[in-house]
Write an enzyme that holds these catalytic residues in place. Structure first.
Site, PDB file in Angstrom:
ATOM      1  N   THR A  75      52.555  35.594  44.508  1.00  0.00           N
ATOM      2  CA  THR A  75      51.675  35.943  42.954  1.00  0.00           C
ATOM      3  C   THR A  75      52.476  37.038  42.389  1.00  0.00           C
ATOM      4  O   THR A  75      52.248  38.573  42.570  1.00  0.00           O
ATOM      5  CB  THR A  75      50.256  35.286  43.178  1.00  0.00           C
TER       6      THR A  75
ATOM      7  N   ARG B  78      45.638  21.155  46.291  1.00  0.00           N
ATOM      8  CA  ARG B  78      44.891  23.231  46.326  1.00  0.00           C
ATOM      9  C   ARG B  78      45.334  23.352  44.796  1.00  0.00           C
ATOM     10  O   ARG B  78      47.009  24.005  44.708  1.00  0.00           O
ATOM     11  CB  ARG B  78      45.044  23.781  47.759  1.00  0.00           C
TER      12      ARG B  78
ATOM     13  N   GLY C 159      44.453  27.419  44.239  1.00  0.00           N
ATOM     14  CA  GLY C 159      43.600  29.105  44.209  1.00  0.00           C
ATOM     15  C   GLY C 159      42.825  29.675  42.890  1.00  0.00           C
ATOM     16  O   GLY C 159      42.230  28.714  42.190  1.00  0.00           O
TER      17      GLY C 159
ATOM     18  N   THR D  45      45.417  39.412  43.423  1.00  0.00           N
ATOM     19  CA  THR D  45      45.862  38.238  44.037  1.00  0.00           C
ATOM     20  C   THR D  45      45.521  38.268  45.518  1.00  0.00           C
ATOM     21  O   THR D  45      44.989  38.764  46.138  1.00  0.00           O
ATOM     22  CB  THR D  45      47.458  38.755  44.691  1.00  0.00           C
ATOM     23  N   GLY D  46      45.862  37.506  46.811  1.00  0.00           N
ATOM     24  CA  GLY D  46      45.401  36.890  47.951  1.00  0.00           C
ATOM     25  C   GLY D  46      45.190  35.559  48.341  1.00  0.00           C
ATOM     26  O   GLY D  46      44.828  34.688  47.009  1.00  0.00           O
TER      27      GLY D  46
ATOM     28  N   GLY E 186      42.905  33.204  47.185  1.00  0.00           N
ATOM     29  CA  GLY E 186      42.405  32.728  46.510  1.00  0.00           C
ATOM     30  C   GLY E 186      41.217  32.149  46.423  1.00  0.00           C
ATOM     31  O   GLY E 186      39.962  32.123  45.504  1.00  0.00           O
TER      32      GLY E 186
HETATM   33  C1  SD4 Z   1      46.860  31.641  45.200  1.00  0.00           C
HETATM   34  N1  SD4 Z   1      45.970  33.741  44.904  1.00  0.00           N
HETATM   35  O1  SD4 Z   1      46.996  30.751  45.349  1.00  0.00           O
HETATM   36  C2  SD4 Z   1      46.879  32.615  44.810  1.00  0.00           C
HETATM   37  C3  SD4 Z   1      47.658  33.439  46.803  1.00  0.00           C
HETATM   38  C4  SD4 Z   1      48.356  34.574  46.273  1.00  0.00           C
HETATM   39  O2  SD4 Z   1      50.025  36.556  47.126  1.00  0.00           O
HETATM   40  O3  SD4 Z   1      47.914  35.679  45.387  1.00  0.00           O
HETATM   41  N2  SD4 Z   1      49.710  35.281  47.574  1.00  0.00           N
HETATM   42  O4  SD4 Z   1      45.323  31.629  46.201  1.00  0.00           O
END
Ligand code: SD4
Length: 339
Positions: free
Chosen positions: A199, A227, A229, A250-251, A253
């Site tokens: 992301t 899916r 996020g 980020t991370g 979701g």
């Molecule tokens: C998600 N937040 O699809 C995104 C993934 C992400 O680094 O941030 N990855 O959940």
């Protein structure tokens, strides 16, 4: 504050709209323009955003053009070169928001190179905020976006084939090897072939003091088909309030959505918290909800406020973000962490 017309006049005289030497010496409290973005790929993205901002351009254009750099890179974790869902298709999510609380979003979008620009068209050309799947693709094509081949990049193909051996959905905790450098940084794959993140989120304030933000992703690798996020969801992956500040996430979701993460960060800044402390409080809330399972995930928030102060916080060590506020100031900052 420079009036916009005056600002443009200065630009057309060939003078830098600001004297950057005096700008640098200004206290942080009046720092603008400024752009920040998640992860080390943010360095390259910030450069493109900065080109817009330094010439007096609008934050909205900056955050679109900034993340387009990351989307374009075929050998990257964001965009069509990224890892696919568990059925082998790359599906993209993105959203954008401006200083008037206009917002646009696309999700589960396939075969379009620049989801962020489609999100902007949704915002500017439709009565809606969000288009998904086939409808989003149909809209993109009608708007002139080319339909790319449904084909994985070589690296993504390799890591998908590798993943198919076990077919286990086990999101990798996304962390970065910290590189404090302003040199070009390209995201790298982990030893097992996965990206360490997927992301880019970006928030900016322009010379007029207006805020905008963008967020674009391929989502979690090998996710279930369909899916979504947090990244395409206004208030989760991105939120902008021109009176207060802007934040992006980020991370994992699912856990950002659970707390309406970026909306929470902006509301905490409204109550007087600094960007860093607002991000910290949001991270703490996730940890409280997740309990012992918080160790298994990563979430990072970054934010700026109207004074041009910036900050970020994450659950665990390894998150970083790129900050740019002058021609020679584009650097990585390690996110502070709790666990
Ligand atoms: C998600 N937040 O699809 C995104 C993934 C992400 O680094 O941030 N990855 O959940």
């Amino acid at each position: 504050m420079l009036h916009r017309r005056r600002f443009l006049q200065l630009g057309s005289l060939g003078l830098s709209a600001f004297s950057f030497s005096s700008f640098r010496s200004m206290p942080t409290a009046s720092r603008k323009p400024i752009v920040i973005s998640t992860w080390d790929a943010g360095i390259e993205a910030n450069k493109a955003a900065w080109k817009v901002l330094r010439n007096g351009g609008r934050a909205l254009d900056a955050v679109e053009q900034g993340v387009m750099v990351t989307e374009s890179s075929l050998n990257c974790c964001v965009g069509l070169g990224a890892n696919p869902d568990r059925d082998g298709h790359v599906t993209l999510d993105a959203c954008i928001m401006d200083e008037h609380a206009n917002c646009g979003s696309v999700a589960f979008l396939e075969r379009i190179k620049h989801p962020i620009s489609v999100a902007r068209r949704v915002m500017e050309k439709t009565p809606h905020v969000m288009l998904v799947g086939e409808g989003a693709q149909q809209f993109a094509v009608a708007e002139g976006f080319p339909l790319e081949l449904d084909k994985l990049s070589d690296d993504a193909k390799k890591s998908y084939e590798n993943w198919l051996k076990k077919s286990e959905y086990k999101p990798v905790i996304n962390i970065e090897n910290s590189k404090k450098s302003t040199a070009a940084v390209v995201p790298t794959r982990l030893e097992n072939g996965d990206w360490n993140h997927d992301t880019i989120g970006m928030v900016a304030m322009d010379a007029q003091g207006n805020l905008s933000g963008s967020c674009t992703t391929s989502g979690m690798a090998f996710k279930m088909r369909g899916r979504l996020g947090d990244s395409p969801i206004i208030g989760a992956g991105l939120y902008v309030d021109n009176e207060v500040g802007a934040a992006t996430a980020t991370g994992q979701g699912e856990d950002v959505i659970r707390i309406c993460g970026t909306h929470l960060v902006v509301e905490l800044m409204r109550q007087g918290l600094s960007p860093e402390n607002a991000c910290k409080k949001a991270v703490e809330r996730i940890i409280r909800i997740k309990g012992a399972k918080a160790k298994e995930i990563q979430v990072g928030f970054i934010a700026i406020n109207k004074r041009g102060e910036y900050g970020g916080y994450c659950i665990q060590k390894g998150f970083n973000f790129a900050v740019c506020y002058a021609d020679d100031k584009n650097f990585l900052v390690d996110g502070k962490y709790i666990l």
